[in-house]
Design a protein around this motif. Structure first.
Motif, mmCIF file in Angstrom:
data_model
loop_
_atom_site.group_PDB
_atom_site.id
_atom_site.type_symbol
_atom_site.label_atom_id
_atom_site.label_comp_id
_atom_site.label_asym_id
_atom_site.label_seq_id
_atom_site.Cartn_x
_atom_site.Cartn_y
_atom_site.Cartn_z
ATOM 1 N N ASP A 282 0.835 -1.212 0.000
ATOM 2 C CA ASP A 282 0.000 0.000 0.000
ATOM 3 C C ASP A 282 0.865 1.255 0.000
ATOM 4 O O ASP A 282 0.409 2.343 0.369
ATOM 5 C CB ASP A 282 -0.948 0.046 1.209
ATOM 6 C CG ASP A 282 -1.992 -1.064 1.166
ATOM 7 O OD1 ASP A 282 -2.390 -1.454 0.047
ATOM 8 O OD2 ASP A 282 -2.385 -1.542 2.243
ATOM 9 N N GLY A 283 2.107 1.094 -0.438
ATOM 10 C CA GLY A 283 3.016 2.236 -0.478
ATOM 11 C C GLY A 283 2.566 3.323 -1.426
ATOM 12 O O GLY A 283 2.913 4.492 -1.250
ATOM 13 N N GLU A 284 1.775 2.952 -2.452
ATOM 14 C CA GLU A 284 1.263 3.963 -3.382
ATOM 15 C C GLU A 284 0.285 4.915 -2.699
ATOM 16 O O GLU A 284 0.041 6.031 -3.172
ATOM 17 C CB GLU A 284 0.595 3.287 -4.581
ATOM 18 C CG GLU A 284 -0.735 2.595 -4.306
ATOM 19 C CD GLU A 284 -0.602 1.200 -3.706
ATOM 20 O OE1 GLU A 284 -1.606 0.480 -3.660
ATOM 21 O OE2 GLU A 284 0.526 0.836 -3.305
ATOM 22 N N LYS A 285 -0.241 4.493 -1.539
ATOM 23 C CA LYS A 285 -1.149 5.351 -0.773
ATOM 24 C C LYS A 285 -0.427 6.031 0.389
ATOM 25 O O LYS A 285 -0.642 7.215 0.646
ATOM 26 C CB LYS A 285 -2.309 4.512 -0.230
ATOM 27 C CG LYS A 285 -3.155 3.835 -1.301
ATOM 28 C CD LYS A 285 -4.214 2.951 -0.658
ATOM 29 C CE LYS A 285 -5.019 2.196 -1.707
ATOM 30 N NZ LYS A 285 -6.011 1.273 -1.095
ATOM 31 N N THR A 286 0.419 5.271 1.074
ATOM 32 C CA THR A 286 1.071 5.803 2.274
ATOM 33 C C THR A 286 2.389 6.510 1.986
ATOM 34 O O THR A 286 2.908 7.232 2.833
ATOM 35 C CB THR A 286 1.357 4.650 3.256
ATOM 36 O OG1 THR A 286 2.297 3.736 2.645
ATOM 37 C CG2 THR A 286 0.087 3.898 3.611
ATOM 38 N N LEU A 287 2.934 6.269 0.772
ATOM 39 C CA LEU A 287 4.267 6.793 0.404
ATOM 40 C C LEU A 287 5.351 6.308 1.362
ATOM 41 O O LEU A 287 6.368 6.964 1.553
ATOM 42 C CB LEU A 287 4.259 8.329 0.352
ATOM 43 C CG LEU A 287 3.292 8.968 -0.649
ATOM 44 C CD1 LEU A 287 3.424 10.484 -0.617
ATOM 45 C CD2 LEU A 287 3.549 8.447 -2.061
ATOM 46 N N ASP A 288 5.142 5.139 1.945
ATOM 47 C CA ASP A 288 6.116 4.556 2.866
ATOM 48 C C ASP A 288 7.147 3.780 2.051
ATOM 49 O O ASP A 288 6.927 2.636 1.655
ATOM 50 C CB ASP A 288 5.400 3.636 3.856
ATOM 51 C CG ASP A 288 6.304 3.238 5.029
ATOM 52 O OD1 ASP A 288 7.516 3.506 4.950
ATOM 53 O OD2 ASP A 288 5.790 2.674 6.013
ATOM 54 N N VAL A 289 8.251 4.434 1.781
ATOM 55 C CA VAL A 289 9.341 3.856 0.982
ATOM 56 C C VAL A 289 10.614 3.917 1.809
ATOM 57 O O VAL A 289 10.971 4.970 2.342
ATOM 58 C CB VAL A 289 9.531 4.620 -0.344
ATOM 59 C CG1 VAL A 289 10.675 3.999 -1.153
ATOM 60 C CG2 VAL A 289 8.241 4.627 -1.152
ATOM 61 N N SER A 290 11.296 2.796 1.907
ATOM 62 C CA SER A 290 12.509 2.736 2.719
ATOM 63 C C SER A 290 13.603 3.650 2.172
ATOM 64 O O SER A 290 13.806 3.752 0.950
ATOM 65 C CB SER A 290 13.028 1.295 2.776
ATOM 66 O OG SER A 290 14.299 1.242 3.386
ATOM 67 N N ALA A 291 14.335 4.284 3.096
ATOM 68 C CA ALA A 291 15.490 5.103 2.707
ATOM 69 C C ALA A 291 16.596 4.253 2.101
ATOM 70 O O ALA A 291 17.498 4.786 1.438
ATOM 71 C CB ALA A 291 16.024 5.862 3.921
ATOM 72 N N ASP A 292 16.537 2.921 2.308
ATOM 73 C CA ASP A 292 17.540 2.038 1.721
ATOM 74 C C ASP A 292 17.603 2.211 0.205
ATOM 75 O O ASP A 292 18.681 2.165 -0.396
ATOM 76 C CB ASP A 292 17.223 0.568 2.023
ATOM 77 C CG ASP A 292 17.238 0.245 3.506
ATOM 78 O OD1 ASP A 292 17.633 1.118 4.303
ATOM 79 O OD2 ASP A 292 16.845 -0.885 3.866
ATOM 80 N N LEU A 293 16.459 2.403 -0.417
ATOM 81 C CA LEU A 293 16.390 2.451 -1.876
ATOM 82 C C LEU A 293 17.052 3.704 -2.429
ATOM 83 O O LEU A 293 17.803 3.642 -3.411
ATOM 84 C CB LEU A 293 14.939 2.357 -2.347
ATOM 85 C CG LEU A 293 14.139 1.147 -1.847
ATOM 86 C CD1 LEU A 293 12.784 1.084 -2.521
ATOM 87 C CD2 LEU A 293 14.908 -0.154 -2.091
#
Length: 651
Positions: free
Chosen positions: A149-160
């Motif tokens: 559900d990252g497309e909604k929460t924008l929760d993307v790891s800083a690792d990337l």
């Protein structure tokens, strides 16, 4: 003060304190000194990934696997605000049981260090640390990614994003199964990260399982293949990382349906409890472990051990390629030939400045308010550090340094630069202190250089093999007379080129006391006059003011020096040599510099010029190009608060 800008310390601006953000364990420091392969390891797997005592047992076993393969492990963490590369067993035991350890990614590092707290580095935090420590291979379990559900929460790891701006190769078992693997792969592609599956298949693993249903863009068949990809990426100066995804061993892989059910239930539970941000991953891993009766933890341990073996093998193969590959002159658009370590023999000291903030100085024992700064100094040390940074570590410094805090400070500026045996308990590290009044005028300078007596012929003999293999020997005027004569005799015996930096007028004649021949010398005009007057006491030694005077003095010196690089302060340099060996016609060429409106610090500019010039000639560049490289290095130093910039603009 030697080199391009022989300017009085009255014109120096205040030097800000230089301190490396890293400290190294003895094991890692030795590995760097000996050019051994090193593998970086994160510490969140200890503090947030597994319960005690499994976390400690696993950490120790992973380190031993790397050692058994022939590499050196470097577990990274922040301890009491100090970014530490390589943990001792005692430190690992402390971290495994410590409470309130901060999970440190890029956004957290500065706060944890400034607050003198404990921090466990995440994948992103470890990548940053590995880059600072020049460790190209990093092993972890699984990297972070785009959350479901990252497309909604924008929760993307800083690792990337960190992978997209680093040069590190990360060995992992793919993306943690609790994440959206497809979107994570898309995000990595956007960031320019090279993603490879290990083995004959491109099937991208899913941490607990060997297959995710997605293909990696590429595959590498083995560790040697992966190392060649890393070597190619470094030679192309790509500023994005590499992911090598290693499937979990078949016998330890979990059932795909079982693990997906456990993850779905854990995600639902996390949502109900409102778990968000950096707490979500450890929460989900713990929940999945509980749901699988501990089987997921066993798989996690198995895959990290397997990854450690693969990572060590990659590091070993890459180190072989790095040692045998040509050094690239980064940003100079040129291919540089391979060179062995340049050997610099000279002084090293800590420079300290004290700037009084009161209007008047009372020389009656009164205490005055001041600001204090320090940085690494010493002509030989400055040249060696600049060469070390220009050539990717292909320089060694033979000096004398006290076995004290100042000695460790100098060591940590460029780990692996100072040779073994240079640290002594008999003397304190050399220091230079300058006291400035409020107007910036130098009121007094103080120097304690007794330790340089330790730069002895015996110390040189201890490192005779480095001297034999070095393409050039650099000596400064600070070394004792008997040591200088011994070095020059060895250089004549082994037909080594020598670069001499006089450091000051009084020391400029030292190589010529026994009529020794050298290849390059970089005196200023006053030092040139001093050398010529010593070699020919009858020569007119009035003020040097024109080209005729320089040629007249140079003819005397060129009997013992093949090439003179005469430094003329802010005006530039003049290169003087015989046009050929037959006619003895003097060839002189002046290279002017462009003025700078802003100058931060002049104390290392000449030394950085010398290093740039040396770097050019060692890579077979024309004289004009070598001088140009020297000027660019000097300019970088002038614009830097320290004697030698941490990074040159074309690195």
């Amino acid at each position: 003060m030697a080199g391009l800008l022989k300017i009085s310390r009255r014109s120096l601006t205040l030097i800000r304190r230089y301190s490396t953000p890293l400290i190294y364990s003895d094991e890692v420091r030795t590995a760097k000194n000996d050019n051994k392969p090193i593998v970086a390891l994160e510490s969140t797997i200890i503090t947030h990934g597994m319960p005690y005592p499994k976390n400690l047992e696993t950490a120790l076993e992973v380190e031993n696997i790397i050692r058994n393969q022939g590499a050196v492990p470097a577990t990274i963490a922040i301890l009491k605000g100090q970014l530490t590369i390589g943990l001792t067993r005692t430190q690992l035991e402390y971290l495994a049981q410590a409470k309130d350890v901060i999970k440190a990614s890029r956004r957290d590092l500065a706060m944890v260090v400034a607050g003198k707290q404990d921090g466990a580095t995440t994948v992103a935090g470890t990548i940053i640390s590995a880059e600072l420590a020049d460790i190209p291979v990093f092993v972890t379990g699984g990297i972070g990614g785009v959350h479901r559900d990252g497309e909604k929460t924008l929760d993307v790891s800083a690792d990337l994003t960190e992978l997209g701006r680093s040069k590190t190769l990360v060995v992992c078992s793919g993306v943690k199964s609790i994440l959206d693997i497809g979107r994570t792969l898309e995000y990595l592609e956007t960031q320019g990260v090279t993603v490879c599956a290990l083995g004959e298949s491109k099937q991208f693993p899913a941490f607990y399982t060997r297959r995710s249903g997605f293909d990696a863009p590429y595959n590498v068949v083995d560790a040697e293949h992966a190392a060649s990809v890393l070597n190619a990426a470094r030679s192309l100066h790509l500023s994005s990382g590499i992911v090598v995804a290693v499937p979990v061993p078949e016998e330890r892989a979990m059932d795909e349906k079982k693990i997906e059910t456990a993850i779905s239930n854990a995600l639902k539970n996390a949502n109900e409890k409102g778990v968000r941000g950096k707490e979500i991953t450890p929460f989900l891993l713990a929940a999945v472990s509980k749901a699988t009766g501990g089987a997921s933890l066993d798989t996690n341990i198995a895959l990290i051990k397997n990854n450690a073996k693969v990572g060590a093998d990659i590091s070993i193969h890459y180190q072989k390629l790095r040692i045998n590959a040509p050094i690239q002159s980064r940003g100079l658009h040129t291919s540089c030939r391979r060179m062995s370590d340049v050997l610099v023999i000279g002084g090293a000291n800590v420079d300290r400045t004290y700037r009084i903030t009161e209007e008047n100085i009372q020389l009656d024992g009164s205490t005055h308010a001041c600001t204090t700064e320090q940085c690494g100094g010493g002509v030989g040390r400055n040249i060696a550090e600049a060469l070390w940074r220009l050539s990717g570590g292909r320089a060694k410094l033979l000096t004398a340094v006290g076995d004290d805090a100042d000695g460790r400070f100098l060591h940590n500026i460029a780990p692996g630069l100072i040779l073994d045996g240079c640290f002594t308990k008999e003397y304190s590290t050399a220091t230079y202190a300058a006291i400035f009044d409020k107007k910036g005028e130098c009121a007094i300078g103080l120097g304690d250089m007794e330790v340089h007596r330790h730069i002895s012929p015996e110390l040189v003999n201890k490192h005779i093999e480095i001297l034999k293999n070095a393409p050039l020997i650099v000596i400064d005027g600070n070394i004792p007379q008997n040591t200088m004569e011994h070095v020059l005799e060895l250089c004549q015996k082994y037909q080594k080129k020598v670069f001499f930096e006089p450091t000051d007028r009084r020391k400029s004649i030292k190589p010529f006391l026994n009529n020794q021949n050298i290849t390059y010398a970089s005196p200023n005009l006053l030092e040139l006059k001093e050398i010529a007057s010593y070699l020919n006491p009858h020569i007119e030694n009035d003020i040097v003011c024109n080209e005729h005077d320089i040629i007249r003095l140079s003819k005397v010196v060129l009997k013992y020096v093949k090439v003179l690089i005469i430094t003329m302060g802010a005006k530039g340099v003049m290169v003087v040599k015989y046009k050929d060996s037959v006619s003895k016609e003097v060839h002189l060429k002046f290279y002017p510099t462009q003025g700078l409106k802003t100058i931060q610090n002049v104390s290392g500019a000449g030394d950085c010029f010398a290093s740039g010039f040396i770097f050019g000639i060692l890579n077979d560049k024309p004289e004009e190009t070598s001088v140009s490289i020297g000027f660019r290095c000097a300019e970088a130093s002038l614009l830097c608060k320290t004697t030698v910039p941490a990074k040159f603009p074309f690195n």
